[in-house]
Design a protein around this motif. Structure first.
Motif, PDB file in Angstrom:
ATOM      1  N   UNK A 106       0.863  -1.188   0.000  1.00 58.44           N
ATOM      2  CA  UNK A 106       0.000   0.000   0.000  1.00 58.44           C
ATOM      3  C   UNK A 106       0.901   1.240   0.000  1.00 58.44           C
ATOM      4  N   UNK A 107       0.621   2.225  -0.865  1.00 56.94           N
ATOM      5  CA  UNK A 107       1.572   3.327  -1.070  1.00 56.94           C
ATOM      6  C   UNK A 107       1.882   4.145   0.186  1.00 56.94           C
ATOM      7  N   UNK A 108       0.881   4.480   0.977  1.00 54.28           N
ATOM      8  CA  UNK A 108       1.180   5.300   2.151  1.00 54.28           C
ATOM      9  C   UNK A 108       1.987   4.517   3.183  1.00 54.28           C
ATOM     10  N   UNK A 109       1.685   3.232   3.320  1.00 46.18           N
ATOM     11  CA  UNK A 109       2.478   2.393   4.223  1.00 46.18           C
ATOM     12  C   UNK A 109       3.920   2.359   3.743  1.00 46.18           C
ATOM     13  N   UNK A 110       4.074   2.225   2.430  1.00 51.59           N
ATOM     14  CA  UNK A 110       5.426   2.201   1.855  1.00 51.59           C
ATOM     15  C   UNK A 110       6.147   3.509   2.148  1.00 51.59           C
ATOM     16  N   UNK A 111       5.459   4.628   1.940  1.00 55.24           N
ATOM     17  CA  UNK A 111       6.113   5.928   2.108  1.00 55.24           C
ATOM     18  C   UNK A 111       6.445   6.203   3.576  1.00 55.24           C
ATOM     19  N   UNK A 160      -4.019  -6.256   7.589  1.00 53.37           N
ATOM     20  CA  UNK A 160      -4.120  -5.399   8.783  1.00 53.37           C
ATOM     21  C   UNK A 160      -4.704  -4.035   8.423  1.00 53.37           C
ATOM     22  N   UNK A 161      -4.224  -3.464   7.324  1.00 46.57           N
ATOM     23  CA  UNK A 161      -4.726  -2.151   6.930  1.00 46.57           C
ATOM     24  C   UNK A 161      -6.195  -2.245   6.504  1.00 46.57           C
ATOM     25  N   UNK A 162      -6.520  -3.264   5.717  1.00 52.57           N
ATOM     26  CA  UNK A 162      -7.896  -3.396   5.200  1.00 52.57           C
ATOM     27  C   UNK A 162      -8.904  -3.592   6.325  1.00 52.57           C
ATOM     28  N   UNK A 163      -8.494  -4.281   7.387  1.00 50.87           N
ATOM     29  CA  UNK A 163      -9.411  -4.554   8.497  1.00 50.87           C
ATOM     30  C   UNK A 163      -9.275  -3.530   9.628  1.00 50.87           C
ATOM     31  N   UNK A 183      -6.328   2.372   4.988  1.00 46.44           N
ATOM     32  CA  UNK A 183      -7.332   1.297   4.942  1.00 46.44           C
ATOM     33  C   UNK A 183      -8.074   1.316   3.600  1.00 46.44           C
ATOM     34  N   UNK A 184      -8.486   2.502   3.177  1.00 47.08           N
ATOM     35  CA  UNK A 184      -9.173   2.625   1.884  1.00 47.08           C
ATOM     36  C   UNK A 184      -8.284   2.115   0.749  1.00 47.08           C
ATOM     37  N   UNK A 185      -7.014   2.535   0.762  1.00 51.04           N
ATOM     38  CA  UNK A 185      -6.094   2.117  -0.299  1.00 51.04           C
ATOM     39  C   UNK A 185      -5.879   0.597  -0.288  1.00 51.04           C
ATOM     40  N   UNK A 186      -5.739   0.033   0.918  1.00 53.15           N
ATOM     41  CA  UNK A 186      -5.496  -1.415   1.025  1.00 53.15           C
ATOM     42  C   UNK A 186      -6.696  -2.189   0.470  1.00 53.15           C
ATOM     43  N   UNK A 187      -7.895  -1.716   0.758  1.00 57.85           N
ATOM     44  CA  UNK A 187      -9.088  -2.389   0.223  1.00 57.85           C
ATOM     45  C   UNK A 187      -9.121  -2.300  -1.297  1.00 57.85           C
TER      46      UNK A 187
END
Lengths: 340, 102
Positions: A106-111, A160-163, A183-187
């Motif tokens: 997921x991009x924000x997690x990566x950043x 984890x992010x999606x849930x 979360x939105x991005x992961x979904x």
């Protein structure tokens, strides 16, 4: 443990501000040329896969295609996470999303985890991107180089992010306001992956042969590039020169990895775009340790050291740089557990 | 409201560039952009790194540490990894001299 930010200043490296500004100047052109070359390579290697379909040659063709898919996807995702690939921000962010989909993070997690990695490079308990236990043994090497450990980590992070089950690291590196966006991005990512899976299950073959299998088969080479960034180097040092490795590379390696073989230089001055890293290397050469040998030799020495460590043998490498405590015989003490 | 304080001669800041300016206990950055001269706090709101070595790209400043970007005229944070805006300060140029009101 030091609490200072790891960068050029903490490493005692100096560069005139105007010279740095000139080297770090932004442009869209090198990134667009890179994209065009990458797509041309993918077209060529993808064609080989199609031509080899129905023969045993389809597997080496997919490995080759996978290397050209996975390594630049990682490298471009990394470069765009920094925002340095293009001068134009929307272009940078668009490519960041596509390559992060290929890299499967997921991009924000990566950043956010990557900014943390730069702030606290290789600092135990602080660096959120330590992808293996250190010192590394042979089991750790296998898990890392196979790509299985990273795949498992990326799947866990997406879930984890999606849930909304945010980990301590996620809460530590990202502002609370950003977590719902993650979360939105992961979904969205999971929906895209589910769509690709549905296509394959419905009998559409090309995503399997040109995307999914090559991505998995190309992962070991991608991992081999990233593995040698910090392996066998010093934990908890304020100096990037001690925690990080640069290595020599041929033209193909420099292309696939977007010049990140100059990894010390990248950590010292993160604002320098990929195309200017060779110029930065030239500028800093007198202040830096000599780069380790090429991609293959460095990786072979790392594998050899990891195997000998598991067997209790002497772990002194033939030529690559190692932190003093990495050189042991008859056992070793674990310094850090993986955070990825 | 405090008085205007001289920072430097206007030609001491290159076009599309910035300088660090310390005043008492505080640190600022003064910019020369295509839209004129501006000033903000000197420390990035993300990880407390100084913007002194930052890049000016048009009317955007990029933090040298993690590449967080801010709109210079408004101080607005333009996205991850920066979420909190930079404080801005009035700037004027008179007789070739840059002044700031802090």
């Amino acid at each position: 443990m030091t609490d200072i930010t790891t960068n050029a200043a903490s490493s005692g490296i100096r560069l005139d501000r105007k010279r740095l500004k000139a080297i770090a100047r932004r442009s869209d052109r090198p990134g667009l040329i890179y994209l065009a070359q990458w797509l041309a390579f993918l077209l060529a290697t993808g064609s080989l896969v199609v031509l080899a379909m129905g023969t045993p040659w389809v597997w080496p063709a997919m490995v080759l295609h996978g290397v050209f898919l996975a390594v630049p996807a990682y490298a471009m995702s990394h470069e765009t996470a920094h925002g340095t690939a293009f001068r134009t921000r929307w272009l940078n962010e668009a490519v960041f999303w596509v390559t992060s989909l290929l890299y499967m993070e997921e991009p924000l997690h990566r950043r956010y985890t990557h900014t943390n990695h730069h702030s606290h490079t290789w600092h135990v308990g602080k660096d959120s991107q330590m992808p293996f236990d250190t010192p590394m043994d042979f089991k750790g090497w296998l898990l890392e180089v196979s790509g299985l450990a990273l795949l498992r980590f990326h799947a866990k992070v997406l879930w984890q992010l999606a849930t909304g089950s945010y980990s301590e690291i996620m809460r530590a590196v990202a502002p609370a306001d950003e977590l719902p966006r993650m979360t939105r991005n992961a979904r969205l990512f999971i929906a895209v992956y589910a769509g690709i899976a549905a296509l394959i299950l419905a009998g559409v073959a090309w995503p399997l042969w040109l995307l999914l299998l090559p991505r998995l088969l190309g992962a070991p080479v991608m991992m081999a590039f990233t593995l040698i960034q910090h392996v066998e180097m010093q934990e908890n040092s304020p100096s990037i020169l001690e925690s990080t490795r640069s290595f020599r590379s041929d033209r193909l390696g420099r292309f696939l990895y977007m010049n990140m073989n100059n990894h010390i230089e990248h950590h010292l001055f993160t604002q320098v775009p990929f195309h200017a890293l060779p110029a930065l290397q030239t500028e800093l050469r007198a202040q830096l340790p000599a780069p380790d040998p090429g991609f293959w030799r460095t990786n072979l020495e790392v594998a050899s050291v990891a195997a000998r460590r598991s067997l209790g043998l002497n772990t002194r490498a033939a030529s690559i740089r190692q932190a003093p405590h990495m050189i042991t015989e008859g056992g070793f003490e674990r310094v850090a557990q993986r955070t990825m | 409201m405090s008085d205007w304080i001289r920072v430097c001669a206007s030609d001491e800041i290159d076009e599309e560039d910035l300088i660090r300016w310390d005043h008492g206990e505080r640190s600022f950055v003064v910019y020369n952009t295509e839209q004129g001269y501006f000033a903000t706090d000197g420390i990035c709101t993300h990880a407390e790194q100084h913007l002194e070595y930052g890049m000016v790209i048009g009317t955007v400043v990029e933090c040298p540490a993690h590449q967080g970007r801010f709109d210079i005229p408004t101080g607005k944070a333009l996205g991850a990894p920066v979420c909190v805006d930079l404080k801005t300060y009035p700037v004027k140029v008179e007789d070739g001299q840059v002044f700031i009101r802090v």
